[in-house]
Design a protein around this motif. Structure first.
Motif, PDB file in Angstrom:
ATOM      1  N   ASP A  24       0.828  -1.205   0.000  1.00 14.44           N
ATOM      2  CA  ASP A  24       0.000   0.000   0.000  1.00 14.44           C
ATOM      3  C   ASP A  24       0.863   1.257   0.000  1.00 14.44           C
ATOM      4  N   ILE A  25       1.939   1.235   0.780  1.00 14.76           N
ATOM      5  CA  ILE A  25       2.836   2.383   0.869  1.00 14.76           C
ATOM      6  C   ILE A  25       3.467   2.685  -0.483  1.00 14.76           C
ATOM      7  N   VAL A  26       3.970   1.665  -1.132  1.00 13.36           N
ATOM      8  CA  VAL A  26       4.606   1.856  -2.437  1.00 13.36           C
ATOM      9  C   VAL A  26       3.588   2.357  -3.454  1.00 13.36           C
ATOM     10  N   GLY A  27       2.400   1.778  -3.440  1.00 14.00           N
ATOM     11  CA  GLY A  27       1.368   2.198  -4.380  1.00 14.00           C
ATOM     12  C   GLY A  27       0.947   3.635  -4.160  1.00 14.00           C
ATOM     13  N   ALA A  28       0.763   4.020  -2.902  1.00 17.78           N
ATOM     14  CA  ALA A  28       0.365   5.395  -2.594  1.00 17.78           C
ATOM     15  C   ALA A  28       1.450   6.390  -2.987  1.00 17.78           C
ATOM     16  N   ALA A  29       2.705   6.029  -2.756  1.00 17.15           N
ATOM     17  CA  ALA A  29       3.814   6.918  -3.101  1.00 17.15           C
ATOM     18  C   ALA A  29       3.894   7.134  -4.605  1.00 17.15           C
ATOM     19  N   ARG A  30       3.699   6.085  -5.354  1.00 22.63           N
ATOM     20  CA  ARG A  30       3.771   6.216  -6.815  1.00 22.63           C
ATOM     21  C   ARG A  30       2.592   7.011  -7.360  1.00 22.63           C
ATOM     22  N   ARG A  31       1.454   6.908  -6.692  1.00 23.10           N
ATOM     23  CA  ARG A  31       0.315   7.728  -7.125  1.00 23.10           C
ATOM     24  C   ARG A  31       0.540   9.201  -6.768  1.00 23.10           C
ATOM     25  N   ALA A  32       1.188   9.439  -5.638  1.00 22.11           N
ATOM     26  CA  ALA A  32       1.449  10.817  -5.219  1.00 22.11           C
ATOM     27  C   ALA A  32       2.465  11.499  -6.128  1.00 22.11           C
ATOM     28  N   PHE A  33       3.425  10.712  -6.620  1.00 24.36           N
ATOM     29  CA  PHE A  33       4.489  11.265  -7.472  1.00 24.36           C
ATOM     30  C   PHE A  33       4.625  10.409  -8.732  1.00 24.36           C
ATOM     31  N   PRO A  34       3.700  10.572  -9.648  1.00 22.27           N
ATOM     32  CA  PRO A  34       3.676   9.707 -10.839  1.00 22.27           C
ATOM     33  C   PRO A  34       4.721  10.064 -11.893  1.00 22.27           C
ATOM     34  N   THR A  35       5.444  11.164 -11.710  1.00 22.21           N
ATOM     35  CA  THR A  35       6.386  11.594 -12.738  1.00 22.21           C
ATOM     36  C   THR A  35       7.721  10.857 -12.686  1.00 22.21           C
ATOM     37  N   PHE A  36       7.964  10.115 -11.602  1.00 21.07           N
ATOM     38  CA  PHE A  36       9.184   9.305 -11.541  1.00 21.07           C
ATOM     39  C   PHE A  36       8.871   8.008 -10.792  1.00 21.07           C
ATOM     40  N   GLU A  37       9.716   7.019 -10.986  1.00 24.06           N
ATOM     41  CA  GLU A  37       9.472   5.722 -10.348  1.00 24.06           C
ATOM     42  C   GLU A  37      10.775   5.164  -9.809  1.00 24.06           C
ATOM     43  N   LEU A  38      10.738   4.761  -8.535  1.00 23.65           N
ATOM     44  CA  LEU A  38      11.898   4.151  -7.901  1.00 23.65           C
ATOM     45  C   LEU A  38      11.748   2.633  -7.891  1.00 23.65           C
ATOM     46  N   PRO A  39      12.841   1.909  -8.007  1.00 26.84           N
ATOM     47  CA  PRO A  39      12.771   0.459  -7.782  1.00 26.84           C
ATOM     48  C   PRO A  39      12.234   0.189  -6.385  1.00 26.84           C
ATOM     49  N   ARG A  40      11.350  -0.757  -6.272  1.00 30.71           N
ATOM     50  CA  ARG A  40      10.708  -0.990  -4.971  1.00 30.71           C
ATOM     51  C   ARG A  40      11.711  -1.372  -3.892  1.00 30.71           C
ATOM     52  N   ASP A  41      12.681  -2.205  -4.242  1.00 25.87           N
ATOM     53  CA  ASP A  41      13.632  -2.632  -3.217  1.00 25.87           C
ATOM     54  C   ASP A  41      14.492  -1.467  -2.733  1.00 25.87           C
ATOM     55  N   VAL A  42      14.774  -0.506  -3.627  1.00 27.97           N
ATOM     56  CA  VAL A  42      15.545   0.683  -3.238  1.00 27.97           C
ATOM     57  C   VAL A  42      14.750   1.521  -2.245  1.00 27.97           C
ATOM     58  N   PHE A  43      13.478   1.750  -2.528  1.00 28.43           N
ATOM     59  CA  PHE A  43      12.649   2.548  -1.632  1.00 28.43           C
ATOM     60  C   PHE A  43      12.453   1.850  -0.294  1.00 28.43           C
ATOM     61  N   VAL A  44      12.228   0.555  -0.314  1.00 21.29           N
ATOM     62  CA  VAL A  44      12.029  -0.185   0.934  1.00 21.29           C
ATOM     63  C   VAL A  44      13.285  -0.106   1.802  1.00 21.29           C
ATOM     64  N   ALA A  45      14.453  -0.204   1.182  1.00 18.05           N
ATOM     65  CA  ALA A  45      15.700  -0.104   1.942  1.00 18.05           C
ATOM     66  C   ALA A  45      15.852   1.287   2.554  1.00 18.05           C
ATOM     67  N   MET A  64       4.393   7.372   9.673  1.00 24.46           N
ATOM     68  CA  MET A  64       5.400   8.090   8.897  1.00 24.46           C
ATOM     69  C   MET A  64       4.820   8.643   7.601  1.00 24.46           C
ATOM     70  N   HIS A  65       5.399   9.749   7.132  1.00 27.72           N
ATOM     71  CA  HIS A  65       5.004  10.342   5.854  1.00 27.72           C
ATOM     72  C   HIS A  65       5.772   9.624   4.748  1.00 27.72           C
ATOM     73  N   THR A  66       5.303   8.427   4.430  1.00 28.67           N
ATOM     74  CA  THR A  66       6.063   7.549   3.551  1.00 28.67           C
ATOM     75  C   THR A  66       6.111   8.044   2.108  1.00 28.67           C
ATOM     76  N   SER A  67       5.082   8.711   1.640  1.00 25.87           N
ATOM     77  CA  SER A  67       5.135   9.242   0.278  1.00 25.87           C
ATOM     78  C   SER A  67       6.173  10.348   0.175  1.00 25.87           C
ATOM     79  N   ASP A  68       6.292  11.159   1.223  1.00 26.09           N
ATOM     80  CA  ASP A  68       7.334  12.177   1.239  1.00 26.09           C
ATOM     81  C   ASP A  68       8.721  11.529   1.272  1.00 26.09           C
ATOM     82  N   LEU A  69       8.844  10.400   1.956  1.00 28.17           N
ATOM     83  CA  LEU A  69      10.114   9.677   1.971  1.00 28.17           C
ATOM     84  C   LEU A  69      10.435   9.107   0.592  1.00 28.17           C
ATOM     85  N   TYR A  70       9.409   8.747  -0.139  1.00 28.42           N
ATOM     86  CA  TYR A  70       9.604   8.282  -1.522  1.00 28.42           C
ATOM     87  C   TYR A  70      10.213   9.419  -2.348  1.00 28.42           C
ATOM     88  N   LEU A  71       9.675  10.622  -2.205  1.00 24.80           N
ATOM     89  CA  LEU A  71      10.215  11.784  -2.897  1.00 24.80           C
ATOM     90  C   LEU A  71      11.644  12.060  -2.443  1.00 24.80           C
TER      91      LEU A  71
END
Length: 212
Positions: A24-45, A64-71
């Motif tokens: 859910d966290i990864v999906g929400a982050a990608r929806r919040a910032f659709p202009t770029f995409e991180l490898p999931r394992d990189v973001f999880v780490a 935690m503000h996980t979508s902001d951490l994705y950015l």
């Protein structure tokens, strides 16, 4: 793809609940910032490194503000599209926020550029964006930084005494988030010292002028 929620808890076995939260966290982050995409394992780490040790994992992830951490992760990796998203989310609103407290457009532009460099480039190859913990809103974190810097620059530029630090913080920092409340408490004393220094300088200048 994410191997399992165990990536967030070391050797502990993954639970279905943790896996679902992470997805859910990864999906929400990608929806919040659709202009770029991180490898999931990189973001999880990146996320794992910032999970507080004193909070149970499911609760920590929800708080935690996980979508902001994705950015932040994208910016820390030097992704130009993440930089653009950072500008749009965090720097764009500063024109209005700083304008409300009397900061002119030229000074605002200088402050934004300085924050852009410090946060995304840094010194010695270390960008300050990596210091964002995710315990508060990234936009609010940057806003506090910008207001503090703008006021310091304005004090140097003009011979005017700013309003009291606690009153000013009440006007410019919206309460209700842990990160902003912490920043308010942290910078309050620093503002007071800065204002006291300004008063001393003005007093010395006044005495000097009167003897001419």
């Amino acid at each position: 793809m994410i191997r399992s929620g165990s990536e967030l808890v070391g050797a502990a076995p993954a639970s279905e609940d943790i896996d679902a939260i992470v997805l859910d966290i990864v999906g929400a982050a990608r929806r919040a910032f659709p202009t770029f995409e991180l490898p999931r394992d990189v973001f999880v780490a990146y996320l794992r490194e910032r999970i507080p040790a004193d909070v149970k994992l499911p609760a920590a992830l929800r708080q935690m503000h996980t979508s902001d951490l994705y950015l932040a992760c994208g910016c820390a990796r030097g992704d130009a599209r993440a930089f653009a998203a950072f500008d749009n989310r965090c720097l764009g609103p500063l024109d209005r926020a700083l304008g409300k407290i009397g900061i002119d457009a030229d000074l605002t532009a200088d402050v934004k550029q300085d924050i852009r460099v410090r946060m995304l480039v840094g010194s010695g190859g270390r960008a300050q964006i990596v210091d964002f913990s995710g315990r508060g809103d990234l936009r609010g974190w940057v806003r506090v930084m910008a207001v503090r810097q703008a006021l310091q620059r304005q004090c140097r530029r003009r011979r005017e005494l700013p309003v009291e630090d606690d009153e000013l913080l009440q006007r410019i920092v919206a309460p209700g988030t842990l990160e902003l409340d912490h920043a308010k408490q942290r910078y309050q004393q620093e503002f007071k010292h800065a204002f006291d220094d300004t008063l001393r300088v003005l007093s010395v200048r006044s005495r000097s002028d009167s003897t001419r």
